[in-house]
Write a protein that holds these residues in place. Structure first.
Motif, short mmCIF file in Angstrom:
data_model
loop_
_atom_site.label_atom_id
_atom_site.label_comp_id
_atom_site.label_asym_id
_atom_site.label_seq_id
_atom_site.Cartn_x
_atom_site.Cartn_y
_atom_site.Cartn_z
N ILE A 64 0.84 -1.20 0.00
CA ILE A 64 0.00 0.00 0.00
C ILE A 64 0.87 1.25 0.00
O ILE A 64 0.64 2.20 -0.77
CB ILE A 64 -0.95 0.00 1.22
N GLU A 65 1.89 1.27 0.85
CA GLU A 65 2.78 2.44 0.91
C GLU A 65 3.51 2.61 -0.41
O GLU A 65 3.75 3.75 -0.85
CB GLU A 65 3.77 2.28 2.06
N PHE A 66 3.89 1.51 -1.05
CA PHE A 66 4.54 1.57 -2.36
C PHE A 66 3.64 2.30 -3.36
O PHE A 66 4.06 3.26 -4.03
CB PHE A 66 4.85 0.16 -2.85
N HIS A 67 2.40 1.85 -3.48
CA HIS A 67 1.52 2.45 -4.48
C HIS A 67 1.12 3.87 -4.12
O HIS A 67 0.94 4.70 -5.02
CB HIS A 67 0.28 1.56 -4.68
N TYR A 92 4.17 5.92 -5.36
CA TYR A 92 4.31 5.98 -6.82
C TYR A 92 3.15 6.74 -7.46
O TYR A 92 3.35 7.46 -8.45
CB TYR A 92 4.43 4.57 -7.40
N LEU A 93 1.96 6.58 -6.94
CA LEU A 93 0.82 7.32 -7.48
C LEU A 93 0.94 8.81 -7.20
O LEU A 93 0.57 9.65 -8.03
CB LEU A 93 -0.49 6.78 -6.90
N ALA A 94 1.47 9.17 -6.04
CA ALA A 94 1.70 10.59 -5.74
C ALA A 94 2.72 11.17 -6.70
O ALA A 94 2.58 12.31 -7.18
CB ALA A 94 2.17 10.74 -4.29
N ALA A 95 3.78 10.41 -7.00
CA ALA A 95 4.79 10.87 -7.95
C ALA A 95 4.20 10.99 -9.35
O ALA A 95 4.50 11.94 -10.09
CB ALA A 95 5.97 9.90 -7.96
N TRP A 153 -7.61 -1.44 -0.04
CA TRP A 153 -7.18 -0.04 -0.12
C TRP A 153 -7.38 0.52 -1.53
O TRP A 153 -7.86 1.63 -1.71
CB TRP A 153 -5.69 0.07 0.26
N PHE A 154 -7.01 -0.30 -2.56
CA PHE A 154 -7.12 0.17 -3.93
C PHE A 154 -8.57 0.38 -4.33
O PHE A 154 -8.90 1.31 -5.08
CB PHE A 154 -6.43 -0.81 -4.88
N ARG A 155 -9.47 -0.46 -3.82
CA ARG A 155 -10.90 -0.29 -4.08
C ARG A 155 -11.36 1.07 -3.54
O ARG A 155 -12.09 1.80 -4.20
CB ARG A 155 -11.69 -1.43 -3.45
N HIS A 156 -10.93 1.40 -2.32
CA HIS A 156 -11.28 2.70 -1.73
C HIS A 156 -10.67 3.84 -2.55
O HIS A 156 -11.31 4.87 -2.77
CB HIS A 156 -10.76 2.77 -0.29
N PHE A 157 -9.42 3.64 -2.99
CA PHE A 157 -8.74 4.69 -3.77
C PHE A 157 -9.49 4.97 -5.07
O PHE A 157 -9.72 6.13 -5.44
CB PHE A 157 -7.30 4.24 -4.07
N LEU A 158 -9.89 3.91 -5.77
CA LEU A 158 -10.58 4.08 -7.04
C LEU A 158 -11.96 4.73 -6.84
O LEU A 158 -12.45 5.42 -7.74
CB LEU A 158 -10.74 2.73 -7.75
N ALA A 159 -12.56 4.49 -5.70
CA ALA A 159 -13.86 5.08 -5.40
C ALA A 159 -13.72 6.48 -4.81
O ALA A 159 -14.72 7.10 -4.45
CB ALA A 159 -14.63 4.19 -4.43
N ASN A 160 -12.45 6.96 -4.70
CA ASN A 160 -12.18 8.29 -4.16
C ASN A 160 -12.66 8.43 -2.73
O ASN A 160 -13.16 9.48 -2.31
CB ASN A 160 -12.82 9.38 -5.04
N ARG A 161 -12.52 7.33 -1.98
CA ARG A 161 -12.89 7.37 -0.57
C ARG A 161 -11.63 7.51 0.27
O ARG A 161 -10.61 6.87 0.02
CB ARG A 161 -13.63 6.10 -0.16
N ARG A 162 -11.70 8.33 1.28
CA ARG A 162 -10.57 8.53 2.18
C ARG A 162 -10.35 7.24 2.98
O ARG A 162 -11.30 6.66 3.50
CB ARG A 162 -10.83 9.70 3.12
N THR A 163 -9.09 6.78 3.04
CA THR A 163 -8.81 5.53 3.74
C THR A 163 -7.81 5.74 4.86
O THR A 163 -7.00 6.65 4.84
CB THR A 163 -8.25 4.47 2.77
N ALA A 207 -3.49 -5.36 10.90
CA ALA A 207 -3.80 -4.18 10.10
C ALA A 207 -5.13 -4.35 9.35
O ALA A 207 -5.48 -5.45 8.93
CB ALA A 207 -2.68 -3.92 9.11
N THR A 208 -5.84 -3.26 9.20
CA THR A 208 -7.08 -3.27 8.47
C THR A 208 -7.31 -1.91 7.81
O THR A 208 -6.80 -0.89 8.29
CB THR A 208 -8.28 -3.61 9.39
N VAL A 209 -8.04 -1.89 6.70
CA VAL A 209 -8.37 -0.67 6.01
C VAL A 209 -9.70 -0.14 6.51
O VAL A 209 -10.68 -0.88 6.59
CB VAL A 209 -8.41 -0.89 4.48
N MET A 210 -9.72 1.15 6.82
CA MET A 210 -10.95 1.76 7.32
C MET A 210 -11.33 2.94 6.43
O MET A 210 -10.49 3.59 5.85
CB MET A 210 -10.76 2.25 8.76
#
Length: 312
Positions: free
Chosen positions: A228-231, A234-237, A290-300, A309-312
């Motif tokens: 998750i931290e990797f993506h 890289y997505l921020a870059a 996490w990626f599902r939330h990212f694509l839906a533009n939801r804050r995670t 660990a869990t995604v909220m």
């Protein structure tokens, strides 16, 4: 890997690049790429003439490329970076955009590098609608023209007479991963996209592969916070490159699920989904959620660490 080192099929190579029963590492790779480019251009010509109007499709081509940074703060290493990029990305993209190989390659491979006829040049030029890049990592580059480099390596051939390494003074350029030449260096994404955008007149770009495989010693876990931290990085870059004007149309994570990864078999684990090899059960990793939330533009937010660990 197939015609220089001979590690992948058809396993053709020659010394000092590899130990194969047949092949010529100094000549055959140029012929293979030359034929690939001509075949591509002819296929695109046929598609555009007979099918594109009806189907509305577009055709591009993909090249894998690292980004590079000078190993030493000297001009010769900066020039080595430029040669490496031309010998990697430019070898494929220059003929399809401009109609000929990069001048950086012509300078050093006069007789070995094939020539295109006038008709072939016209067919090649403009034969892509978009550029695809597979990018994972950044390496240091050292000049091998004016500096001493290790003997027997392919730096004198397809690497633009430059030596590449993931370390400087014993310090890795980024966190190691499960692939030896891949380090976590998010800034390289911005740099490589910026380079491609400027060299090729801001053509549409797709990042067709970008992904993370954990080091072999790391347990195979679905709680993959590092991925998750990797993506995120890289997505921020990539977003920074877009804000600077790069026409990026898409981004693809490698890969949807743990796959059979070339000669690495099942040892590399790039997937967002864990695959149980005994049962073939597919389990979403934390990164998939996490990626599902990212694509839906939801804050995670990631709560907990490790197995908790869990995604909220």
């Amino acid at each position: 890997m197939g015609y220089v080192k001979g590690l992948y099929p058809p396993a053709r190579c020659s010394q000092p690049f590899g130990n194969c029963s047949a092949g010529n590492s100094d000549k055959e790779p140029f012929i293979v790429v030359h034929n690939m480019l001509l075949a591509h251009a002819k296929a695109v010509k046929r598609y555009r003439e007979q099918f594109q109007r009806k189907q509305g499709g577009s055709i591009g081509i993909v090249a894998h490329t690292h980004m590079y940074e000078p190993l030493r703060h000297v001009e010769s290493d900066h020039q080595a970076v430029n040669r490496l990029l031309a010998f990697k990305a430019g070898w494929i993209f220059d003929p399809l955009v401009f109609g000929d190989y990069p001048p950086e390659m012509r300078q050093f491979h006069r007789s070995e590098l094939p020539r295109f006829s006038t008709e072939e040049t016209e067919c090649l030029k403009g034969s892509i609608d978009f550029i695809g890049i597979n990018h994972y990592s950044t390496l240091y580059a050292k000049d091998c023209i004016h500096s001493h480099c290790p003997s027997g390596g392919d730096h004198r051939f397809i690497k633009g007479f430059a030596y590449t390494t993931g370390e400087r003074n014993g310090i890795p350029i980024g966190d190691p991963t499960g692939v030896g030449s891949f380090f976590v260096v998010p800034r390289g994404m911005e740099k490589i996209v910026d380079y491609v955008s400027k060299r090729y007149k801001n053509m549409p770009i797709y990042v067709t592969e970008n992904g993370y495989s954990p080091p072999q010693a790391v347990p195979n876990s679905v709680h993959d916070v590092n991925r998750i931290e990797f993506h995120k990085g890289y997505l921020a870059a990539l977003a920074r490159a877009i804000r600077k004007g790069a026409d990026v149309r898409g981004y693809f994570i490698w890969s949807l699920m743990d796959n059979f990864e070339w000669a690495g078999g099942y040892s590399s684990r790039f997937g967002l989904y864990h695959v149980d090899r005994a049962t073939m059960e597919r389990v979403p990793k934390l990164s998939a959620k996490w990626f599902r939330h990212f694509l839906a533009n939801r804050r995670t937010m990631i709560a907990g660490t490790g197995a908790n660990a869990t995604v909220m």
